[in-house]
Design a protein around this motif. Structure first.
Motif, PDB file in Angstrom:
ATOM      1  N   LYS A  34      85.213  31.403-129.721  1.00 44.66           N
ATOM      2  CA  LYS A  34      85.143  30.143-128.955  1.00 44.66           C
ATOM      3  C   LYS A  34      83.836  30.070-128.171  1.00 44.66           C
ATOM      4  O   LYS A  34      83.197  29.025-128.108  1.00 44.66           O
ATOM      5  CB  LYS A  34      86.344  30.009-128.025  1.00 44.66           C
ATOM      6  CG  LYS A  34      87.620  29.697-128.756  1.00 44.66           C
ATOM      7  CD  LYS A  34      88.791  29.593-127.799  1.00 44.66           C
ATOM      8  CE  LYS A  34      90.084  29.372-128.567  1.00 44.66           C
ATOM      9  NZ  LYS A  34      91.260  29.362-127.698  1.00 44.66           N
ATOM     10  N   VAL A  35      83.439  31.183-127.563  1.00 42.42           N
ATOM     11  CA  VAL A  35      82.179  31.225-126.819  1.00 42.42           C
ATOM     12  C   VAL A  35      81.004  30.981-127.761  1.00 42.42           C
ATOM     13  O   VAL A  35      80.042  30.296-127.417  1.00 42.42           O
ATOM     14  CB  VAL A  35      82.035  32.559-126.062  1.00 42.42           C
ATOM     15  CG1 VAL A  35      80.614  32.792-125.594  1.00 42.42           C
ATOM     16  CG2 VAL A  35      82.991  32.593-124.884  1.00 42.42           C
ATOM     17  N   THR A  38      79.792  27.442-128.330  1.00 42.31           N
ATOM     18  CA  THR A  38      78.840  26.959-127.325  1.00 42.31           C
ATOM     19  C   THR A  38      77.501  27.667-127.462  1.00 42.31           C
ATOM     20  O   THR A  38      76.448  27.030-127.430  1.00 42.31           O
ATOM     21  CB  THR A  38      79.401  27.173-125.906  1.00 42.31           C
ATOM     22  OG1 THR A  38      80.630  26.469-125.788  1.00 42.31           O
ATOM     23  CG2 THR A  38      78.418  26.699-124.846  1.00 42.31           C
ATOM     24  N   THR A  41      75.035  26.340-129.934  1.00 44.85           N
ATOM     25  CA  THR A  41      74.353  25.094-129.567  1.00 44.85           C
ATOM     26  C   THR A  41      73.224  25.370-128.576  1.00 44.85           C
ATOM     27  O   THR A  41      72.234  24.651-128.559  1.00 44.85           O
ATOM     28  CB  THR A  41      75.333  24.060-128.965  1.00 44.85           C
ATOM     29  OG1 THR A  41      75.858  24.544-127.734  1.00 44.85           O
ATOM     30  CG2 THR A  41      76.456  23.738-129.939  1.00 44.85           C
ATOM     31  N   VAL A  42      73.375  26.421-127.773  1.00 43.23           N
ATOM     32  CA  VAL A  42      72.315  26.808-126.833  1.00 43.23           C
ATOM     33  C   VAL A  42      71.105  27.313-127.600  1.00 43.23           C
ATOM     34  O   VAL A  42      69.975  26.883-127.368  1.00 43.23           O
ATOM     35  CB  VAL A  42      72.829  27.862-125.831  1.00 43.23           C
ATOM     36  CG1 VAL A  42      71.677  28.410-124.990  1.00 43.23           C
ATOM     37  CG2 VAL A  42      73.921  27.282-124.949  1.00 43.23           C
ATOM     38  N   TRP A  89      72.079  31.792-123.140  1.00 45.79           N
ATOM     39  CA  TRP A  89      72.686  32.436-124.305  1.00 45.79           C
ATOM     40  C   TRP A  89      73.204  33.821-123.924  1.00 45.79           C
ATOM     41  O   TRP A  89      74.339  34.178-124.214  1.00 45.79           O
ATOM     42  CB  TRP A  89      71.648  32.516-125.426  1.00 45.79           C
ATOM     43  CG  TRP A  89      71.881  33.573-126.459  1.00 45.79           C
ATOM     44  CD1 TRP A  89      71.425  34.859-126.437  1.00 45.79           C
ATOM     45  CD2 TRP A  89      72.638  33.460-127.667  1.00 45.79           C
ATOM     46  NE1 TRP A  89      71.836  35.540-127.565  1.00 45.79           N
ATOM     47  CE2 TRP A  89      72.579  34.703-128.329  1.00 45.79           C
ATOM     48  CE3 TRP A  89      73.341  32.423-128.262  1.00 45.79           C
ATOM     49  CZ2 TRP A  89      73.207  34.934-129.542  1.00 45.79           C
ATOM     50  CZ3 TRP A  89      73.965  32.655-129.470  1.00 45.79           C
ATOM     51  CH2 TRP A  89      73.891  33.904-130.102  1.00 45.79           C
ATOM     52  N   LEU A  92      76.361  33.967-121.893  1.00 49.31           N
ATOM     53  CA  LEU A  92      77.558  33.679-122.676  1.00 49.31           C
ATOM     54  C   LEU A  92      77.981  34.857-123.546  1.00 49.31           C
ATOM     55  O   LEU A  92      79.158  35.193-123.633  1.00 49.31           O
ATOM     56  CB  LEU A  92      77.319  32.460-123.582  1.00 49.31           C
ATOM     57  CG  LEU A  92      77.214  31.106-122.899  1.00 49.31           C
ATOM     58  CD1 LEU A  92      76.650  30.076-123.858  1.00 49.31           C
ATOM     59  CD2 LEU A  92      78.581  30.672-122.387  1.00 49.31           C
TER      60      LEU A  92
END
Length: 115
Positions: A34-35, A38, A41-42, A89, A92
């Motif tokens: 899930k992380v 995101t 996209t970073v 990044w 995360l």
């Protein structure tokens, strides 16, 4: 960058593939995935990134491989790592990494084949 990396940059001009292997804590695989939705996209904000793919291990479900295609080695080692998005990044992804990641850069050799 070290002297060996500088030498490699001088010898090759073109896309470079970065292959990374991450080990995440057992039981946190779905959270990591899930992380990564995101995180990808970073990293995609870096204009030097061409593509990113990642896979989960079959035998070891908590081992992930990432394949990133960069426009050049410089795009990865200089542009990406000095961008403001690099720390985002890292914030995360790094909390999930339980062992030092294995990674390296690769260039094409030979024509691609598909059946």
């Amino acid at each position: 960058m070290n002297a060996e990396t500088n030498s490699a940059m001088a010898e090759y001009v073109g896309p470079v593939y970065e292959l990374c292997e991450f080990v995440v804590p057992e039981g946190r695989e779905l959270e990591f995935e899930k992380v990564m939705l995101t995180a990808r996209t970073v990293i995609a904000r870096c204009p030097g990134l061409v593509s990113i793919e990642y896979w989960r291990g079959v035998e070891k479900r908590n081992v992930y491989s990432l394949l990133l295609k960069w426009r050049s080695l410089d795009a990865h080692l200089v542009q990406w790592r000095s961008s403001p998005h690099y720390s985002e990044w890292s914030d995360l992804v790094v909390p999930f990494i339980v062992e030092p990641p294995r990674d390296g850069h690769f260039v094409p050799c030979g024509d691609p084949y598909s059946a």
